[in-house]
Design a protein around this motif. Sequence first.
Motif, PDB file in Angstrom:
ATOM      1  N   ALA A 126       0.833  -1.207   0.000  1.00 42.84           N
ATOM      2  CA  ALA A 126       0.000   0.000   0.000  1.00 42.84           C
ATOM      3  C   ALA A 126       0.861   1.247   0.000  1.00 42.84           C
ATOM      4  CB  ALA A 126      -0.919   0.007   1.220  1.00 42.84           C
ATOM      5  N   HIS A 127       0.388   2.251  -0.714  1.00 44.84           N
ATOM      6  CA  HIS A 127       1.041   3.555  -0.716  1.00 44.84           C
ATOM      7  C   HIS A 127       0.982   4.109   0.716  1.00 44.84           C
ATOM      8  CE1 HIS A 127       1.660   7.825  -1.457  1.00 44.84           C
ATOM      9  NE2 HIS A 127       2.218   7.469  -2.606  1.00 44.84           N
ATOM     10  N   PRO A 128       1.973   4.905   1.133  1.00 51.45           N
ATOM     11  CA  PRO A 128       1.960   5.457   2.490  1.00 51.45           C
ATOM     12  C   PRO A 128       0.671   6.205   2.860  1.00 51.45           C
ATOM     13  CG  PRO A 128       4.100   5.821   1.499  1.00 51.45           C
ATOM     14  CD  PRO A 128       3.217   5.241   0.421  1.00 51.45           C
ATOM     15  N   ILE A 129       0.016   6.827   1.891  1.00 47.77           N
ATOM     16  CA  ILE A 129      -1.254   7.507   2.183  1.00 47.77           C
ATOM     17  C   ILE A 129      -2.265   6.499   2.714  1.00 47.77           C
ATOM     18  CG2 ILE A 129      -3.240   8.677   1.138  1.00 47.77           C
ATOM     19  CD1 ILE A 129      -1.196  10.011  -0.808  1.00 47.77           C
ATOM     20  N   PHE A 130      -2.360   5.354   2.065  1.00 46.32           N
ATOM     21  CA  PHE A 130      -3.339   4.351   2.501  1.00 46.32           C
ATOM     22  C   PHE A 130      -2.854   3.582   3.724  1.00 46.32           C
ATOM     23  CE2 PHE A 130      -5.533   5.525  -1.242  1.00 46.32           C
ATOM     24  CZ  PHE A 130      -6.859   5.256  -0.948  1.00 46.32           C
ATOM     25  N   LYS A 131      -1.557   3.473   3.914  1.00 47.87           N
ATOM     26  CA  LYS A 131      -1.071   2.878   5.164  1.00 47.87           C
ATOM     27  C   LYS A 131      -1.484   3.752   6.339  1.00 47.87           C
ATOM     28  CE  LYS A 131       2.740   0.110   3.464  1.00 47.87           C
ATOM     29  NZ  LYS A 131       4.180  -0.154   3.491  1.00 47.87           N
ATOM     30  N   GLU A 132      -1.398   5.072   6.179  1.00 51.10           N
ATOM     31  CA  GLU A 132      -1.794   5.987   7.251  1.00 51.10           C
ATOM     32  C   GLU A 132      -3.302   5.964   7.467  1.00 51.10           C
ATOM     33  OE1 GLU A 132      -1.895   8.917  10.260  1.00 51.10           O
ATOM     34  OE2 GLU A 132      -0.454   7.400   9.641  1.00 51.10           O
ATOM     35  N   ILE A 133      -4.063   5.940   6.395  1.00 52.11           N
ATOM     36  CA  ILE A 133      -5.520   5.860   6.521  1.00 52.11           C
ATOM     37  C   ILE A 133      -5.910   4.579   7.268  1.00 52.11           C
ATOM     38  CG2 ILE A 133      -7.629   5.447   5.180  1.00 52.11           C
ATOM     39  CD1 ILE A 133      -6.533   7.512   3.147  1.00 52.11           C
ATOM     40  N   THR A 134      -5.268   3.474   6.928  1.00 49.52           N
ATOM     41  CA  THR A 134      -5.539   2.193   7.598  1.00 49.52           C
ATOM     42  C   THR A 134      -5.118   2.244   9.058  1.00 49.52           C
ATOM     43  OG1 THR A 134      -5.350   0.962   5.533  1.00 49.52           O
ATOM     44  CG2 THR A 134      -5.013  -0.274   7.576  1.00 49.52           C
ATOM     45  N   ARG A 135      -3.964   2.844   9.339  1.00 52.31           N
ATOM     46  CA  ARG A 135      -3.484   2.947  10.721  1.00 52.31           C
ATOM     47  C   ARG A 135      -4.481   3.722  11.567  1.00 52.31           C
ATOM     48  NH1 ARG A 135      -1.415   6.224  14.309  1.00 52.31           N
ATOM     49  NH2 ARG A 135      -1.411   8.020  12.924  1.00 52.31           N
ATOM     50  N   GLN A 136      -4.934   4.847  11.045  1.00 52.49           N
ATOM     51  CA  GLN A 136      -5.861   5.681  11.813  1.00 52.49           C
ATOM     52  C   GLN A 136      -7.221   5.030  12.002  1.00 52.49           C
ATOM     53  OE1 GLN A 136      -6.510   9.818  10.992  1.00 52.49           O
ATOM     54  NE2 GLN A 136      -4.510   9.995  10.021  1.00 52.49           N
ATOM     55  N   SER A 137      -7.744   4.475  10.943  1.00 53.22           N
ATOM     56  CA  SER A 137      -9.123   3.983  10.980  1.00 53.22           C
ATOM     57  C   SER A 137      -9.241   2.534  11.431  1.00 53.22           C
ATOM     58  CB  SER A 137      -9.764   4.117   9.598  1.00 53.22           C
ATOM     59  OG  SER A 137      -9.136   3.247   8.673  1.00 53.22           O
ATOM     60  N   GLY A 138      -8.136   1.792  11.322  1.00 51.94           N
ATOM     61  CA  GLY A 138      -8.192   0.366  11.610  1.00 51.94           C
ATOM     62  C   GLY A 138      -8.864  -0.415  10.486  1.00 51.94           C
ATOM     63  N   LYS A 139      -9.105   0.253   9.363  1.00 53.14           N
ATOM     64  CA  LYS A 139      -9.786  -0.396   8.237  1.00 53.14           C
ATOM     65  C   LYS A 139      -9.041  -0.094   6.945  1.00 53.14           C
ATOM     66  CE  LYS A 139     -14.212   0.065  10.457  1.00 53.14           C
ATOM     67  NZ  LYS A 139     -15.524   0.673  10.466  1.00 53.14           N
ATOM     68  N   GLN A 140      -8.700  -1.158   6.225  1.00 52.25           N
ATOM     69  CA  GLN A 140      -8.149  -0.956   4.891  1.00 52.25           C
ATOM     70  C   GLN A 140      -9.235  -1.315   3.886  1.00 52.25           C
ATOM     71  OE1 GLN A 140      -4.793  -3.453   4.002  1.00 52.25           O
ATOM     72  NE2 GLN A 140      -5.925  -5.331   4.178  1.00 52.25           N
ATOM     73  N   PRO A 141      -9.138  -0.780   2.686  1.00 51.95           N
ATOM     74  CA  PRO A 141     -10.167  -1.116   1.700  1.00 51.95           C
ATOM     75  C   PRO A 141     -10.269  -2.631   1.505  1.00 51.95           C
ATOM     76  CG  PRO A 141      -8.757   0.637   0.888  1.00 51.95           C
ATOM     77  CD  PRO A 141      -8.126   0.115   2.139  1.00 51.95           C
ATOM     78  N   ARG A 142     -11.499  -3.130   1.564  1.00 50.26           N
ATOM     79  CA  ARG A 142     -11.737  -4.553   1.317  1.00 50.26           C
ATOM     80  C   ARG A 142     -12.226  -4.773  -0.102  1.00 50.26           C
ATOM     81  NH1 ARG A 142     -15.123  -7.164   5.868  1.00 50.26           N
ATOM     82  NH2 ARG A 142     -14.412  -9.001   4.762  1.00 50.26           N
ATOM     83  N   TRP A 143     -12.501  -3.663  -0.787  1.00 51.07           N
ATOM     84  CA  TRP A 143     -12.944  -3.711  -2.177  1.00 51.07           C
ATOM     85  C   TRP A 143     -12.795  -2.306  -2.744  1.00 51.07           C
ATOM     86  CZ3 TRP A 143     -13.074  -7.777  -4.999  1.00 51.07           C
ATOM     87  CH2 TRP A 143     -13.714  -7.781  -6.245  1.00 51.07           C
ATOM     88  N   ASN A 144     -13.139  -2.131  -3.979  1.00 47.47           N
ATOM     89  CA  ASN A 144     -13.082  -0.823  -4.626  1.00 47.47           C
ATOM     90  C   ASN A 144     -14.174   0.093  -4.074  1.00 47.47           C
ATOM     91  OD1 ASN A 144     -11.104  -1.817  -6.566  1.00 47.47           O
ATOM     92  ND2 ASN A 144     -12.811  -2.975  -7.408  1.00 47.47           N
ATOM     93  N   PHE A 145     -13.912   1.381  -4.168  1.00 52.98           N
ATOM     94  CA  PHE A 145     -14.853   2.437  -3.792  1.00 52.98           C
ATOM     95  C   PHE A 145     -15.139   2.499  -2.297  1.00 52.98           C
ATOM     96  CE2 PHE A 145     -15.211   2.168  -8.305  1.00 52.98           C
ATOM     97  CZ  PHE A 145     -15.270   3.495  -8.692  1.00 52.98           C
ATOM     98  N   TYR A 146     -14.101   2.186  -1.479  1.00 49.45           N
ATOM     99  CA  TYR A 146     -14.178   2.525  -0.067  1.00 49.45           C
ATOM    100  C   TYR A 146     -13.987   4.031   0.017  1.00 49.45           C
ATOM    101  CZ  TYR A 146     -14.551  -1.663   2.786  1.00 49.45           C
ATOM    102  OH  TYR A 146     -15.020  -2.765   3.450  1.00 49.45           O
TER     103      TYR A 146
END
Length: 179
Positions: A126-146
Motif C-alpha cells: 500500500a502507498h503510504p497515504i493508505f497505510k496511514e488511513i488504515t493505521r488511523q481507521s483500523g480499516k483498509q479497503p476490502r474492495w473498490n470504492f471505499y
Amino acid sequence: MKKLFSGLCGLLLWQTASATEPNTAALFEHQLPRLHSDTTLDMRQLAGQPLLVVNTASHCGFTGQFEGLEALHQQYKDQGLRVVGFPSNDFNQEAKSEEEAAQVCFQNFGVTFDMAAPISVKGDQAHPIFKEITRQSGKQPRWNFYKFVIDRNGRVTEVFSSITGPESGRLKAAIEQVL
C-alpha cells in the motif's frame, strides 16, 4: 487503589488518543502523477482541507459511483471539500492502461475531481497515504470504492464501504461534519 485505577485509565486514554493522531507527513508529503497526465497531484496543497478519499477501479460493479462522487465534488467544492480518487488494481478490477482508466473516469463519467495514477491501497504494498488511513481507521479497503472522510487536521473521521453510495445521507452528514 482508586488513584492507581485513575492513573491507568488516564494512560489508556492517552495511548488510544496518540494511536489515532494523524501522521500528516504520511498523508500529505507526496507528489503523485495524475491519472494519464504529465501533471502532478501535490498532496501538500490539500493539507488543511477536508477530504473524501476513494480507492477506485474502472471495471467494477461499483464503477457507476464515479457519477455520484462527481456530484458530491460539485455540491461541496465551494465549501472546501476535495474529492481525491486513487485507482488501484488490488482487486483486479482496474483498466489495463492509464489511458483506458482515464477514459472511464473523464469521458464516461465526466470526473473533474483529482485522480491520481494507479497505486496500491492495501497490504504491505500500500502507498503510504493508505497505510496511514488504515493505521488511523483500523480499516483498509476490502474492495473498490471505499470512502474515507478526512478532516482539516488530517484525521480519518469516517469510513464507508463500497456498498455505501455517494448519495448516502450518512456519507453526506460525515462530509458536512468536516466542512
